[in-house]
Design an enzyme around this catalytic site. Sequence first.
Site, short mmCIF file in Angstrom:
data_model
loop_
_atom_site.label_atom_id
_atom_site.label_comp_id
_atom_site.label_asym_id
_atom_site.label_seq_id
_atom_site.Cartn_x
_atom_site.Cartn_y
_atom_site.Cartn_z
N GLU A 8 0.86 -1.19 0.00
CA GLU A 8 0.00 0.00 0.00
C GLU A 8 0.89 1.24 0.00
O GLU A 8 0.95 1.98 0.98
CB GLU A 8 -0.96 0.00 1.20
CG GLU A 8 -2.06 1.06 1.05
CD GLU A 8 -2.92 1.27 2.28
OE1 GLU A 8 -3.35 0.27 2.90
OE2 GLU A 8 -3.15 2.45 2.62
N HIS A 10 2.15 4.69 -1.97
CA HIS A 10 1.47 5.62 -2.87
C HIS A 10 2.40 6.58 -3.59
O HIS A 10 3.43 6.98 -3.07
CB HIS A 10 0.45 6.42 -2.09
CG HIS A 10 -0.56 5.57 -1.36
ND1 HIS A 10 -1.40 4.71 -2.01
CD2 HIS A 10 -0.83 5.43 -0.04
CE1 HIS A 10 -2.16 4.08 -1.11
NE2 HIS A 10 -1.82 4.50 0.08
N HIS A 164 -9.11 0.59 -0.92
CA HIS A 164 -8.35 1.58 -0.15
C HIS A 164 -9.27 2.71 0.32
O HIS A 164 -10.22 3.07 -0.37
CB HIS A 164 -7.23 2.16 -1.03
CG HIS A 164 -6.34 3.11 -0.32
ND1 HIS A 164 -6.61 4.46 -0.21
CD2 HIS A 164 -5.18 2.90 0.35
CE1 HIS A 164 -5.65 5.03 0.50
NE2 HIS A 164 -4.77 4.11 0.85
N ASP A 285 2.25 2.01 3.85
CA ASP A 285 1.41 3.18 3.56
C ASP A 285 2.29 4.41 3.34
O ASP A 285 1.90 5.53 3.66
CB ASP A 285 0.37 3.46 4.67
CG ASP A 285 -0.94 4.02 4.12
OD1 ASP A 285 -0.99 4.39 2.94
OD2 ASP A 285 -1.91 4.10 4.90
C1 GRE Z 1 -3.61 7.06 2.40
O1 GRE Z 1 -3.93 7.20 1.21
O2 GRE Z 1 -3.22 5.99 2.82
C2 GRE Z 1 -3.66 8.25 3.30
C3 GRE Z 1 -4.17 9.43 2.81
C4 GRE Z 1 -4.21 10.54 3.63
C5 GRE Z 1 -3.75 10.46 4.93
C6 GRE Z 1 -3.25 9.28 5.42
C7 GRE Z 1 -3.22 8.16 4.62
O3 GRE Z 1 -4.62 9.53 1.54
O4 GRE Z 1 -2.73 7.00 5.10
ZN ZN Z 2 -2.92 4.21 1.83
#
Ligand code: GRE
Ligand code: ZN
Length: 323
Positions: A8, A10, A164, A285
């Site tokens: 996960e 990003h 998600h 994350d």
């Molecule tokens: C995520 O996409 O995992 C996320 C956000 C914003 C804050 C925290 C977070 O998009 O983990």
């Molecule tokens: Zn995330």
Amino acid sequence: MKDKIALEEHFTIDLTIADSQVYARPEVWQTLRNNLLDFEQQRLEQMDQWGTAFSILSLNSPAVQGIPDAKRAVEVAKRANDVLAEQVRRHPARFGGFAALPLQDPEAAARELERCVKELGFHGFLVNGFSQVGDEQTVVYYDDPRFADFWRAAAALGKPFYMHPRDPLLPREPIYEGAHWLTGPTWAFAVETGIHALRLLSSGLFDRHPELQMILGHFGEGIPFNIWRVDHILRKGRRGMPCDREIGDYLRSNVHITTSGNFRTPTLLSTMLEVGSDRIMYSVDYPFEKHEDAARWFDRCEISENDRRKIGRDNARRLFGLN
Ligand code: GRE
Ligand code: ZN
């Protein structure tokens, strides 16, 4: 542990970066922004330093799901997927990809998923909760009948999908008024995503497509902790629920759970007791969370080395067919 796989993680592109700004305090926004845009510098350094060999990357949230104009959503998804594909091509041993999909147009989403899996070598798709369709206030969840053909196409490709979080539309959620610190990743993400996952699990989707696999982050958005009660109540009366089995059965045959953003041993142990160690996978994350925090916890938490290898790497390897 070396050679972990993280799922996960990003990135962002110019067209969707603004969506993440509300989640950063002003003094850390520049850093978060840089980390979301970066692929080859900090991202790889952090992976190297904290023992992640391979990350499957996905677009920030809500991004494509928050674009009501379907045509625009299709364009932005393609742009993001092409940016990601270029990085996967440059670093095939370090990066994999989850497709961003314009579910505002289920047929276009199915076509884009097919392109991403068959031509770009992606590992499945990641969707940021419901999609806004047509206008800002109209939302759709994916148990809706209009997605029947999309799910058939997705299941046929044999790749998992990641459900998600995104925030609910806050003007419609008075419960967060005057308590905005509970929105986003504090609590609202888990509530929104947990209900969406329960909708899919109880809709019959996994009866129609028993091989389809859903991934949930953050230790399952609260579902494992409450699954006994959910089924206990429904056993007394199904109240029209259309699926064939108990929701816990699907949890143990169609769901995988990651450690993203939830680095806590009692929660890990409880989840292991509920679904077993074959359905739990390491994730960070990044860059919303730190590799350091995830790895310092996971590498030493009190589980067997056999479970650590499964959760840290081997379960993901098997699920995605990685070598
Ligand atoms: C995520 O996409 O995992 C996320 C956000 C914003 C804050 C925290 C977070 O998009 O983990
Ligand atoms: Zn995330």
